[in-house]
Design a protein around this motif. Structure first.
Motif, PDB file in Angstrom:
ATOM      1  N   MET A   1       0.832  -1.169   0.000  1.00 44.60           N
ATOM      2  CA  MET A   1       0.000   0.000   0.000  1.00 44.60           C
ATOM      3  C   MET A   1       0.886   1.245   0.000  1.00 44.60           C
ATOM      4  O   MET A   1       1.867   1.314   0.717  1.00 44.60           O
ATOM      5  N   ILE A   2       0.539   2.221  -0.786  1.00 43.63           N
ATOM      6  CA  ILE A   2       1.291   3.458  -0.884  1.00 43.63           C
ATOM      7  C   ILE A   2       0.893   4.388   0.259  1.00 43.63           C
ATOM      8  O   ILE A   2      -0.297   4.597   0.493  1.00 43.63           O
ATOM      9  N   PRO A   3       1.889   4.936   0.986  1.00 42.52           N
ATOM     10  CA  PRO A   3       1.551   5.860   2.065  1.00 42.52           C
ATOM     11  C   PRO A   3       0.793   7.075   1.538  1.00 42.52           C
ATOM     12  O   PRO A   3       1.073   7.574   0.462  1.00 42.52           O
ATOM     13  N   SER A   4      -0.157   7.514   2.307  1.00 39.57           N
ATOM     14  CA  SER A   4      -0.968   8.657   1.928  1.00 39.57           C
ATOM     15  C   SER A   4      -0.234   9.967   2.176  1.00 39.57           C
ATOM     16  O   SER A   4       0.598  10.062   3.073  1.00 39.57           O
ATOM     17  N   LYS A   5      -0.560  10.959   1.387  1.00 40.86           N
ATOM     18  CA  LYS A   5      -0.007  12.290   1.603  1.00 40.86           C
ATOM     19  C   LYS A   5      -0.525  12.847   2.926  1.00 40.86           C
ATOM     20  O   LYS A   5       0.131  13.623   3.586  1.00 40.86           O
ATOM     21  N   TYR A   6      -1.730  12.425   3.296  1.00 41.35           N
ATOM     22  CA  TYR A   6      -2.360  12.879   4.532  1.00 41.35           C
ATOM     23  C   TYR A   6      -2.633  11.674   5.426  1.00 41.35           C
ATOM     24  O   TYR A   6      -3.703  11.072   5.359  1.00 41.35           O
TER      25      TYR A   6
ATOM     26  N   GLY B   1      -5.606  -1.682   6.207  1.00 40.05           N
ATOM     27  CA  GLY B   1      -4.334  -1.081   5.826  1.00 40.05           C
ATOM     28  C   GLY B   1      -3.655  -0.224   6.877  1.00 40.05           C
ATOM     29  O   GLY B   1      -2.587   0.323   6.641  1.00 40.05           O
ATOM     30  N   PHE B   2      -4.264  -0.117   8.062  1.00 33.04           N
ATOM     31  CA  PHE B   2      -3.614   0.640   9.134  1.00 33.04           C
ATOM     32  C   PHE B   2      -2.408  -0.132   9.630  1.00 33.04           C
ATOM     33  O   PHE B   2      -2.417  -1.366   9.663  1.00 33.04           O
ATOM     34  N   THR B   3      -1.381   0.577  10.036  1.00 32.49           N
ATOM     35  CA  THR B   3      -0.186  -0.040  10.598  1.00 32.49           C
ATOM     36  C   THR B   3       0.022   0.512  12.002  1.00 32.49           C
ATOM     37  O   THR B   3      -0.360   1.645  12.296  1.00 32.49           O
ATOM     38  N   PRO B   4       0.623  -0.278  12.887  1.00 30.41           N
ATOM     39  CA  PRO B   4       0.787   0.178  14.268  1.00 30.41           C
ATOM     40  C   PRO B   4       1.829   1.285  14.390  1.00 30.41           C
ATOM     41  O   PRO B   4       2.832   1.293  13.673  1.00 30.41           O
TER      42      PRO B   4
ATOM     43  N   LEU C   1      -3.607   9.197   8.435  1.00 27.52           N
ATOM     44  CA  LEU C   1      -4.705   9.172   9.384  1.00 27.52           C
ATOM     45  C   LEU C   1      -4.249   8.428  10.624  1.00 27.52           C
ATOM     46  O   LEU C   1      -3.664   7.357  10.537  1.00 27.52           O
ATOM     47  N   TYR C   2      -4.514   8.996  11.765  1.00 30.42           N
ATOM     48  CA  TYR C   2      -4.140   8.384  13.033  1.00 30.42           C
ATOM     49  C   TYR C   2      -5.396   7.833  13.681  1.00 30.42           C
ATOM     50  O   TYR C   2      -6.408   8.513  13.784  1.00 30.42           O
ATOM     51  N   LEU C   3      -5.341   6.591  14.095  1.00 31.70           N
ATOM     52  CA  LEU C   3      -6.474   5.920  14.718  1.00 31.70           C
ATOM     53  C   LEU C   3      -6.008   5.309  16.029  1.00 31.70           C
ATOM     54  O   LEU C   3      -4.980   4.646  16.078  1.00 31.70           O
TER      55      LEU C   3
ATOM     56  N   ILE D   1      -8.749  -4.218  16.130  1.00 32.01           N
ATOM     57  CA  ILE D   1      -7.367  -4.180  15.630  1.00 32.01           C
ATOM     58  C   ILE D   1      -7.236  -5.034  14.368  1.00 32.01           C
ATOM     59  O   ILE D   1      -6.592  -4.640  13.397  1.00 32.01           O
ATOM     60  N   LYS D   2      -7.864  -6.191  14.380  1.00 37.67           N
ATOM     61  CA  LYS D   2      -7.829  -7.066  13.208  1.00 37.67           C
ATOM     62  C   LYS D   2      -8.474  -6.374  12.006  1.00 37.67           C
ATOM     63  O   LYS D   2      -7.948  -6.412  10.893  1.00 37.67           O
ATOM     64  N   LEU D   3      -9.603  -5.725  12.220  1.00 32.35           N
ATOM     65  CA  LEU D   3     -10.286  -4.993  11.156  1.00 32.35           C
ATOM     66  C   LEU D   3      -9.419  -3.849  10.635  1.00 32.35           C
ATOM     67  O   LEU D   3      -9.240  -3.699   9.422  1.00 32.35           O
ATOM     68  N   TYR D   4      -8.872  -3.056  11.524  1.00 30.98           N
ATOM     69  CA  TYR D   4      -8.039  -1.921  11.108  1.00 30.98           C
ATOM     70  C   TYR D   4      -6.827  -2.398  10.317  1.00 30.98           C
ATOM     71  O   TYR D   4      -6.423  -1.774   9.341  1.00 30.98           O
ATOM     72  N   SER D   5      -6.264  -3.518  10.736  1.00 29.79           N
ATOM     73  CA  SER D   5      -5.119  -4.085  10.023  1.00 29.79           C
ATOM     74  C   SER D   5      -5.511  -4.479   8.600  1.00 29.79           C
ATOM     75  O   SER D   5      -4.785  -4.197   7.642  1.00 29.79           O
ATOM     76  N   ARG D   6      -6.681  -5.112   8.466  1.00 33.56           N
ATOM     77  CA  ARG D   6      -7.164  -5.498   7.132  1.00 33.56           C
ATOM     78  C   ARG D   6      -7.431  -4.286   6.247  1.00 33.56           C
ATOM     79  O   ARG D   6      -7.326  -4.367   5.029  1.00 33.56           O
TER      80      ARG D   6
END
Length: 58
Positions: A1-6, A27-30, A8-10, A20-25
């Motif tokens: 996945m290409i990092p976004s210009k903007y 594309g969120f990273t810790p 998002l922090y969750l 956490i499993k959903l967020y990971s799917r």
């Protein structure tokens, strides 16, 4: 996945395994750094614990 210009922090609790499993799917990273009230080491330890629990739930 290409990092976004903007980026998002969750934030979620480290015990919210389903979320956490959903967020990971999605594309969120810790974030493993320090933040208010939490050291970098504490953050890394929490993520390691979550990862082990999620792997055991498969």
């Amino acid at each position: 996945m290409i990092p976004s210009k903007y980026p998002l922090y969750l934030a979620t609790q480290s015990q919210s395994y389903g979320a956490i499993k959903l967020y990971s799917r999605l594309g969120f990273t810790p974030y493993l750094g320090a933040y208010k009230g939490c050291t970098e080491q504490k953050s890394k330890n929490a993520w390691q614990n979550v990862t082990e629990i999620l792997r055991s739930k498969k």
